[in-house]
Design an enzyme around this catalytic site. Structure first.
Site, PDB file in Angstrom:
ATOM      1  CE  LYS A 110      -3.543   2.471   2.598  1.00  0.00           C
ATOM      2  NZ  LYS A 110      -4.540   2.414   3.662  1.00  0.00           N
TER       3      LYS A 110
ATOM      4  CE  LYS B 136      -5.942   2.047  -0.633  1.00  0.00           C
ATOM      5  NZ  LYS B 136      -6.289   2.238   0.730  1.00  0.00           N
TER       6      LYS B 136
HETATM    7  C1  PBG Z   1      -7.404   3.436   5.494  1.00  0.00           C
HETATM    8  C2  PBG Z   1      -7.623   3.360   4.042  1.00  0.00           C
HETATM    9  C3  PBG Z   1      -7.384   4.324   3.035  1.00  0.00           C
HETATM   10  C4  PBG Z   1      -7.907   3.796   1.839  1.00  0.00           C
HETATM   11  C5  PBG Z   1      -8.400   2.533   2.147  1.00  0.00           C
HETATM   12  N1  PBG Z   1      -8.193   2.266   3.511  1.00  0.00           N
HETATM   13  C6  PBG Z   1      -6.876   5.697   3.081  1.00  0.00           C
HETATM   14  C7  PBG Z   1      -5.541   6.043   3.528  1.00  0.00           C
HETATM   15  O1  PBG Z   1      -4.639   5.224   3.674  1.00  0.00           O
HETATM   16  O2  PBG Z   1      -5.378   7.245   3.773  1.00  0.00           O
HETATM   17  C8  PBG Z   1      -7.916   4.502   0.526  1.00  0.00           C
HETATM   18  C9  PBG Z   1      -8.984   4.085  -0.422  1.00  0.00           C
HETATM   19  C10 PBG Z   1      -9.247   5.002  -1.546  1.00  0.00           C
HETATM   20  O3  PBG Z   1      -8.584   6.030  -1.774  1.00  0.00           O
HETATM   21  O4  PBG Z   1     -10.187   4.687  -2.271  1.00  0.00           O
HETATM   22  N2  PBG Z   1      -6.116   3.557   5.955  1.00  0.00           N
END
Ligand code: PBG
Length: 327
Positions: free
Chosen positions: A199, A252
């Protein structure tokens, strides 16, 4: 290689008709590949449009089941729930409260839909923290090891509320192992973990932070989420999650990271998910609203490309639309 070439060989032969193009199609996108994110907010009583994500809403608890029913009726097999609690604090207490908003939503959906829809929960603390970071904060630092027990507790509470699978997204080291241990100790050894393994600290999350009300109040997430410049590191992250017990791994965002999806799938052959995130969705919406692109065709092309790269499943805000377009 001793291959016949032009003019004997003509690649266009297999592109002449819709039937023949369909016979040689290598990647087939179906609604079953998709997972739909749902935002459920404790303090509202009617659906609230998310201005940065046209077509997406924050739902009050009482409307969540209806939304879930629609998803299931379209042939999309799963939702992923994001809760927005009324009360935020420094220990994310609503994240693991038995009557927290995510727990209530999971329970309500499973009670109505049972095996007709799979409920996945995002396991992260940012929406529940007053400062919006994904872990316990001390003197401006995000503490790793102090956060792990809370993630374990959160995951167990989601499963006890009915969640079929948990998806840790906080990028704390050891979170998958901590959650696996907590689930097993709680008698949930059959519940799979979908790990947000690679991520990135991405600028594509901007619209989501409005949707989930989870923007950090100071600094950013680069001390825990990955540098988007790195792909060897994405493999190391993924390998560690597999070693800790991840059943599904995730990359992601998706569209700007097709190379990483490909490498992860090739390297591990794991069930691999990709998250087509909020910014990717909203860019297409904005361009379509300007009449610059064909929303349907572009969205299906993007989702197909993500699958072609190696994703077995795609988390996407376009899941309902795509299912309708594919029907
Ligand atoms: C929670 C999380 C995030 C997303 C999914 N789970 C945001 C982040 O890390 O700030 C992002 C999903 C999206 O942008 O559609 N930590």
């Amino acid at each position: 290689m001793n291959e016949t070439t032009y003019p004997t060989m003509r690649m266009r032969r297999l592109r002449r008709t819709p039937q023949i193009r369909s016979m040689v199609k290598e990647t087939l996108l179906t609604p079953e590949d998709l997972i739909y994110p749902i935002f459920v907010k404790e303090s509202i009583s009617s659906n609230e449009p998310i201005s940065s994500m046209p077509g997406q809403y924050q739902y009050p608890l009482k409307n969540v089941v209806k939304e879930a029913e629609e998803v299931a009726s379209l042939g999309v097999p799963a939702v992923i729930l994001f809760g927005i609690p009324q009360q935020k604090d420094e220990i994310a207490s609503q994240a693991y409260a038995e009557d927290g908003i995510t727990q209530l939503a999971a329970r309500a959906i499973k009670e109505r839909l049972g095996d007709d829809l799979m409920v996945i929960t995002d396991v992260c603390l940012c929406e529940y923290m007053s400062h919006g970071h994904c872990g316990i904060v001390e003197n401006g630092a995000i503490l790793n090891d102090d956060t792990l027990p809370l993630l374990g507790e959160t995951a167990v509470s989601h499963v006890e509320a009915g969640a079929d699978m948990v998806a840790p997204s906080g990028m704390m080291d050891g979170q998958v192992g901590a959650i696996r241990k907590a689930l097993d100790a709680g008698g949930h050894s059959d519940t799979p973990i979908m790990a947000y393994s690679a991520k990135m600290a991405s600028n594509f999350y901007g619209p989501f932070r409005e949707a989930a009300e989870s923007a950090p109040s100071f600094g950013d997430r680069r001390a825990y989420q990955m540098d988007f410049s790195n792909s060897d590191e994405a493999l190391r992250e993924t390998e560690l999650d597999i070693a800790e017990g991840a059943d599904i791994v995730m990359v992601k965002p998706a569209l700007a990271y097709l190379d990483i999806i490909l490498r992860v799938k090739d390297a591990y052959g794991m069930p691999t998910a990709a998250y087509n995130v909020s910014g990717e969705y909203s860019m297409v919406k904005a361009a379509a609203q300007n009449g610059w692109v064909n929303e349907e065709k572009l969205t299906l092309e993007i989702l197909t490309a993500i699958k072609r790269a190696g994703a077995d499943m795609i988390l996407t805000y376009s899941a309902k639309d795509a299912a309708r377009w594919l029907a």
